[in-house]
Design a protein around this motif. Structure first.
Motif, PDB file in Angstrom:
ATOM      1  N   GLN A  35      -1.296  -1.665 -10.002  1.00 35.92           N
ATOM      2  CA  GLN A  35      -1.017  -0.696  -8.957  1.00 35.92           C
ATOM      3  C   GLN A  35      -2.312  -0.242  -8.293  1.00 35.92           C
ATOM      4  O   GLN A  35      -3.337  -0.109  -8.942  1.00 35.92           O
ATOM      5  N   VAL A  36      -2.205  -0.036  -7.003  1.00 36.68           N
ATOM      6  CA  VAL A  36      -3.316   0.525  -6.232  1.00 36.68           C
ATOM      7  C   VAL A  36      -2.783   1.756  -5.521  1.00 36.68           C
ATOM      8  O   VAL A  36      -1.740   1.707  -4.871  1.00 36.68           O
ATOM      9  N   GLN A  37      -3.503   2.841  -5.659  1.00 36.86           N
ATOM     10  CA  GLN A  37      -3.146   4.059  -4.939  1.00 36.86           C
ATOM     11  C   GLN A  37      -4.096   4.231  -3.758  1.00 36.86           C
ATOM     12  O   GLN A  37      -5.312   4.086  -3.906  1.00 36.86           O
ATOM     13  N   LEU A  38      -3.518   4.531  -2.611  1.00 33.24           N
ATOM     14  CA  LEU A  38      -4.295   4.672  -1.382  1.00 33.24           C
ATOM     15  C   LEU A  38      -4.043   6.053  -0.788  1.00 33.24           C
ATOM     16  O   LEU A  38      -2.882   6.472  -0.651  1.00 33.24           O
ATOM     17  N   VAL A  39      -5.118   6.728  -0.401  1.00 36.80           N
ATOM     18  CA  VAL A  39      -5.000   8.057   0.197  1.00 36.80           C
ATOM     19  C   VAL A  39      -5.834   8.107   1.468  1.00 36.80           C
ATOM     20  O   VAL A  39      -7.065   7.975   1.409  1.00 36.80           O
ATOM     21  N   GLU A  40      -5.159   8.295   2.592  1.00 36.05           N
ATOM     22  CA  GLU A  40      -5.831   8.391   3.880  1.00 36.05           C
ATOM     23  C   GLU A  40      -6.247   9.837   4.158  1.00 36.05           C
ATOM     24  O   GLU A  40      -5.599  10.775   3.705  1.00 36.05           O
ATOM     25  N   SER A  79     -13.449  11.078  19.454  1.00 36.47           N
ATOM     26  CA  SER A  79     -13.569  10.147  18.325  1.00 36.47           C
ATOM     27  C   SER A  79     -13.041  10.788  17.050  1.00 36.47           C
ATOM     28  O   SER A  79     -13.065  12.015  16.892  1.00 36.47           O
ATOM     29  N   LEU A  80     -12.567   9.925  16.176  1.00 38.18           N
ATOM     30  CA  LEU A  80     -12.193  10.316  14.819  1.00 38.18           C
ATOM     31  C   LEU A  80     -12.586   9.188  13.880  1.00 38.18           C
ATOM     32  O   LEU A  80     -12.604   8.016  14.289  1.00 38.18           O
ATOM     33  N   ARG A  81     -12.834   9.554  12.633  1.00 34.52           N
ATOM     34  CA  ARG A  81     -13.095   8.554  11.615  1.00 34.52           C
ATOM     35  C   ARG A  81     -12.097   8.736  10.482  1.00 34.52           C
ATOM     36  O   ARG A  81     -12.105   9.777   9.818  1.00 34.52           O
ATOM     37  N   LEU A  82     -11.266   7.756  10.287  1.00 35.58           N
ATOM     38  CA  LEU A  82     -10.302   7.774   9.195  1.00 35.58           C
ATOM     39  C   LEU A  82     -10.909   7.140   7.961  1.00 35.58           C
ATOM     40  O   LEU A  82     -11.682   6.182   8.058  1.00 35.58           O
ATOM     41  N   SER A  83     -10.541   7.679   6.810  1.00 34.12           N
ATOM     42  CA  SER A  83     -10.958   7.117   5.533  1.00 34.12           C
ATOM     43  C   SER A  83      -9.717   6.815   4.703  1.00 34.12           C
ATOM     44  O   SER A  83      -8.703   7.495   4.817  1.00 34.12           O
ATOM     45  N   CYS A  84      -9.849   5.820   3.861  1.00 28.57           N
ATOM     46  CA  CYS A  84      -8.767   5.479   2.935  1.00 28.57           C
ATOM     47  C   CYS A  84      -9.422   5.215   1.582  1.00 28.57           C
ATOM     48  O   CYS A  84     -10.144   4.229   1.424  1.00 28.57           O
ATOM     49  N   ALA A  85      -9.167   6.104   0.644  1.00 25.28           N
ATOM     50  CA  ALA A  85      -9.748   5.984  -0.691  1.00 25.28           C
ATOM     51  C   ALA A  85      -8.758   5.291  -1.613  1.00 25.28           C
ATOM     52  O   ALA A  85      -7.575   5.651  -1.658  1.00 25.28           O
ATOM     53  N   ALA A  86      -9.248   4.313  -2.356  1.00 25.38           N
ATOM     54  CA  ALA A  86      -8.395   3.527  -3.245  1.00 25.38           C
ATOM     55  C   ALA A  86      -8.734   3.802  -4.702  1.00 25.38           C
ATOM     56  O   ALA A  86      -9.888   4.063  -5.051  1.00 25.38           O
ATOM     57  N   SER A  87      -7.722   3.705  -5.532  1.00 27.46           N
ATOM     58  CA  SER A  87      -7.923   3.845  -6.976  1.00 27.46           C
ATOM     59  C   SER A  87      -6.901   2.995  -7.696  1.00 27.46           C
ATOM     60  O   SER A  87      -5.880   2.601  -7.127  1.00 27.46           O
ATOM     61  N   GLY A  88      -7.182   2.685  -8.936  1.00 23.65           N
ATOM     62  CA  GLY A  88      -6.224   1.993  -9.773  1.00 23.65           C
ATOM     63  C   GLY A  88      -6.557   0.566 -10.125  1.00 23.65           C
ATOM     64  O   GLY A  88      -6.269   0.108 -11.213  1.00 23.65           O
ATOM     65  N   ARG A  89      -7.095  -0.184  -9.196  1.00 18.79           N
ATOM     66  CA  ARG A  89      -7.475  -1.570  -9.460  1.00 18.79           C
ATOM     67  C   ARG A  89      -8.826  -1.827  -8.798  1.00 18.79           C
ATOM     68  O   ARG A  89      -9.372  -0.966  -8.122  1.00 18.79           O
ATOM     69  N   THR A  90      -9.363  -2.999  -9.001  1.00 18.44           N
ATOM     70  CA  THR A  90     -10.666  -3.333  -8.417  1.00 18.44           C
ATOM     71  C   THR A  90     -10.537  -3.447  -6.913  1.00 18.44           C
ATOM     72  O   THR A  90      -9.931  -4.391  -6.389  1.00 18.44           O
ATOM     73  N   ALA A 126     -18.491   0.007  -3.071  1.00 20.66           N
ATOM     74  CA  ALA A 126     -19.045   0.864  -4.114  1.00 20.66           C
ATOM     75  C   ALA A 126     -18.337   2.214  -4.159  1.00 20.66           C
ATOM     76  O   ALA A 126     -18.294   2.868  -5.211  1.00 20.66           O
ATOM     77  N   LYS A 127     -17.769   2.620  -3.021  1.00 23.98           N
ATOM     78  CA  LYS A 127     -17.063   3.894  -2.944  1.00 23.98           C
ATOM     79  C   LYS A 127     -15.551   3.715  -2.916  1.00 23.98           C
ATOM     80  O   LYS A 127     -14.809   4.695  -2.759  1.00 23.98           O
ATOM     81  N   ASN A 128     -15.086   2.462  -3.018  1.00 25.28           N
ATOM     82  CA  ASN A 128     -13.639   2.183  -3.004  1.00 25.28           C
ATOM     83  C   ASN A 128     -12.953   2.769  -1.771  1.00 25.28           C
ATOM     84  O   ASN A 128     -11.848   3.322  -1.865  1.00 25.28           O
ATOM     85  N   THR A 129     -13.607   2.613  -0.636  1.00 22.24           N
ATOM     86  CA  THR A 129     -13.114   3.260   0.574  1.00 22.24           C
ATOM     87  C   THR A 129     -13.201   2.302   1.760  1.00 22.24           C
ATOM     88  O   THR A 129     -14.180   1.566   1.905  1.00 22.24           O
ATOM     89  N   VAL A 130     -12.170   2.345   2.594  1.00 22.60           N
ATOM     90  CA  VAL A 130     -12.176   1.644   3.866  1.00 22.60           C
ATOM     91  C   VAL A 130     -12.108   2.691   4.976  1.00 22.60           C
ATOM     92  O   VAL A 130     -11.480   3.740   4.815  1.00 22.60           O
ATOM     93  N   TYR A 131     -12.784   2.397   6.086  1.00 23.35           N
ATOM     94  CA  TYR A 131     -12.893   3.350   7.182  1.00 23.35           C
ATOM     95  C   TYR A 131     -12.338   2.738   8.465  1.00 23.35           C
ATOM     96  O   TYR A 131     -12.327   1.527   8.644  1.00 23.35           O
ATOM     97  N   LEU A 132     -11.939   3.618   9.360  1.00 18.12           N
ATOM     98  CA  LEU A 132     -11.582   3.209  10.713  1.00 18.12           C
ATOM     99  C   LEU A 132     -12.230   4.199  11.669  1.00 18.12           C
ATOM    100  O   LEU A 132     -11.801   5.346  11.772  1.00 18.12           O
ATOM    101  N   GLN A 133     -13.298   3.751  12.311  1.00 22.74           N
ATOM    102  CA  GLN A 133     -13.960   4.565  13.325  1.00 22.74           C
ATOM    103  C   GLN A 133     -13.250   4.358  14.653  1.00 22.74           C
ATOM    104  O   GLN A 133     -13.165   3.227  15.134  1.00 22.74           O
ATOM    105  N   MET A 134     -12.757   5.439  15.225  1.00 27.36           N
ATOM    106  CA  MET A 134     -11.980   5.355  16.453  1.00 27.36           C
ATOM    107  C   MET A 134     -12.708   6.114  17.560  1.00 27.36           C
ATOM    108  O   MET A 134     -12.889   7.336  17.453  1.00 27.36           O
TER     109      MET A 134
END
Length: 123
Positions: free
Chosen positions: A1-6, A17-28, A75-83
């Protein structure tokens, strides 16, 4: 399982502009390609952008190309979307998603989804 939180959504004026983040946990995290999708009221969920596991490959919807940038920090388990240069038509709930196989513009390919974050662009 992977948990994702935007996070990072909000209300912004057109051109802002906005910058969205999505932090992941649970798996690699680095094992997963990541995607961003959005859904406006009464519309289907649309592809926005995706990035490969290592971050070396990206793809964008034509509607956001040149304005949005996807990136990831494994390294931070995070994906970003710069808008940037946001438009009223960018208003939607934005979702991040994880796919263990390959980055894709097809929502059906993704295995895990976050709960979404609202982006509202006023004219």
């Amino acid at each position: 399982q992977v948990q994702l939180v935007e996070s990072g959504g909000g209300l912004v004026q057109a051109g802002g502009s906005l910058r969205l983040s999505c932090a992941a946990s649970g798996r690699t995290f680095s094992h997963y390609a990541m995607g961003w999708f959005r859904q406006a009221p009464g519309k289907e969920r649309d592809f926005v952008s995706a990035i490969s596991q290592g971050g070396g490959s990206t793809v964008y919807a034509d509607s956001v190309k040149g304005r949005f940038t996807i990136s990831r920090d494994n390294a931070k388990n995070t994906v970003y979307l710069q808008m940037n240069s946001l438009k009223p038509e960018d208003t939607a709930v934005y979702y991040c998603a994880a796919d263990v196989n390959f980055y894709s513009d097809r929502a059906s390919r993704y295995d895990y989804w976050g709960q979404g974050t609202q982006v509202t662009v006023s004219s």
